[in-house]
Design an enzyme around this catalytic site. Sequence first.
Site, PDB file in Angstrom:
ATOM      1  N   TYR A 127       0.817  -1.215   0.000  1.00  6.78           N
ATOM      2  CA  TYR A 127       0.000   0.000   0.000  1.00  6.78           C
ATOM      3  C   TYR A 127       0.849   1.263   0.000  1.00  6.78           C
ATOM      4  O   TYR A 127       0.317   2.359  -0.057  1.00  6.78           O
ATOM      5  CB  TYR A 127      -0.902   0.018   1.241  1.00  6.78           C
ATOM      6  CG  TYR A 127      -0.090  -0.089   2.517  1.00  6.78           C
ATOM      7  CD1 TYR A 127       0.442   1.054   3.112  1.00  6.78           C
ATOM      8  CD2 TYR A 127       0.192  -1.319   3.093  1.00  6.78           C
ATOM      9  CE1 TYR A 127       1.230   0.966   4.252  1.00  6.78           C
ATOM     10  CE2 TYR A 127       0.962  -1.418   4.216  1.00  6.78           C
ATOM     11  CZ  TYR A 127       1.489  -0.270   4.799  1.00  6.78           C
ATOM     12  OH  TYR A 127       2.271  -0.371   5.916  1.00  6.78           O
ATOM     13  N   GLY A 128       2.171   1.131   0.093  1.00  5.57           N
ATOM     14  CA  GLY A 128       3.045   2.292   0.265  1.00  5.57           C
ATOM     15  C   GLY A 128       4.140   2.369  -0.779  1.00  5.57           C
ATOM     16  O   GLY A 128       3.879   2.295  -1.979  1.00  5.57           O
ATOM     17  N   THR A 129       5.365   2.475  -0.312  1.00  4.82           N
ATOM     18  CA  THR A 129       6.508   2.743  -1.196  1.00  4.82           C
ATOM     19  C   THR A 129       6.866   1.583  -2.114  1.00  4.82           C
ATOM     20  O   THR A 129       7.674   1.761  -3.023  1.00  4.82           O
ATOM     21  CB  THR A 129       7.753   3.140  -0.381  1.00  4.82           C
ATOM     22  OG1 THR A 129       8.156   2.046   0.442  1.00  4.82           O
ATOM     23  CG2 THR A 129       7.479   4.376   0.477  1.00  4.82           C
ATOM     24  N   LEU A 130       6.275   0.415  -1.915  1.00  5.37           N
ATOM     25  CA  LEU A 130       6.537  -0.723  -2.809  1.00  5.37           C
ATOM     26  C   LEU A 130       5.655  -0.703  -4.059  1.00  5.37           C
ATOM     27  O   LEU A 130       5.897  -1.448  -5.005  1.00  5.37           O
ATOM     28  CB  LEU A 130       6.322  -2.046  -2.063  1.00  5.37           C
ATOM     29  CG  LEU A 130       7.394  -2.388  -1.024  1.00  5.37           C
ATOM     30  CD1 LEU A 130       6.913  -3.513  -0.125  1.00  5.37           C
ATOM     31  CD2 LEU A 130       8.696  -2.763  -1.706  1.00  5.37           C
ATOM     32  N   GLU A 167      11.262  -4.329   5.272  1.00  6.35           N
ATOM     33  CA  GLU A 167      10.252  -3.839   6.210  1.00  6.35           C
ATOM     34  C   GLU A 167      10.663  -3.987   7.674  1.00  6.35           C
ATOM     35  O   GLU A 167       9.913  -3.596   8.563  1.00  6.35           O
ATOM     36  CB  GLU A 167       8.914  -4.548   5.954  1.00  6.35           C
ATOM     37  CG  GLU A 167       8.387  -4.388   4.545  1.00  6.35           C
ATOM     38  CD  GLU A 167       7.971  -2.958   4.187  1.00  6.35           C
ATOM     39  OE1 GLU A 167       8.214  -2.026   4.979  1.00  6.35           O
ATOM     40  OE2 GLU A 167       7.394  -2.776   3.110  1.00  6.35           O
TER      41      GLU A 167
END
Length: 172
Positions: A16-19, A91
């Site tokens: 949901y983020g920087t990936l 992570e």
Amino acid sequence: MAAINKQANTKLIFTYGTLKRGLYNHALMKELMATHDASFVGEYTTVESFPLVLGPYGIPFLINLPGSGHRIPGELYSLSGRGLARLDELEGIETGHYERLPVNVVAEDGGEVVAVEGYFAHRNFGEALWRKSGEKGLSEFSEEMGGKYVKRGNRPLDYNFVDDVWKFISHS
């Protein structure tokens, strides 16, 4: 949308983020896809609502408080054991940054609910981040927000991630 790979040696991971595509850490996903350790499944959204907040260095955190926040859009990937180990390392699973927890998602174009895993803020500070945000979460982590992300190499040399999260929380 690609077919979901449910082989025993793969794990479905919701990002949901920087990936996500177009964001800084997607370079790792591209590398894993090039070595066949990851494959893009499709765009998915959480079935339940969750808080999504920005922490120090513009880092997004999904917080394990189902029923609060918003239904969060993201991307689903199928990962090999090697690919999963690389994501867990990024992570900070072993160092208390994030926890990989079950989450139900549904494809953007509808369809069945799929039980997968996602990276949530570690339980030691997740709820405190939510309170710090005034219990107001983001509806998604966008490319615009990705511009606030500070790469590890640009963070202070002596930084300690968990300490910096607590400093961020306690700073008024």
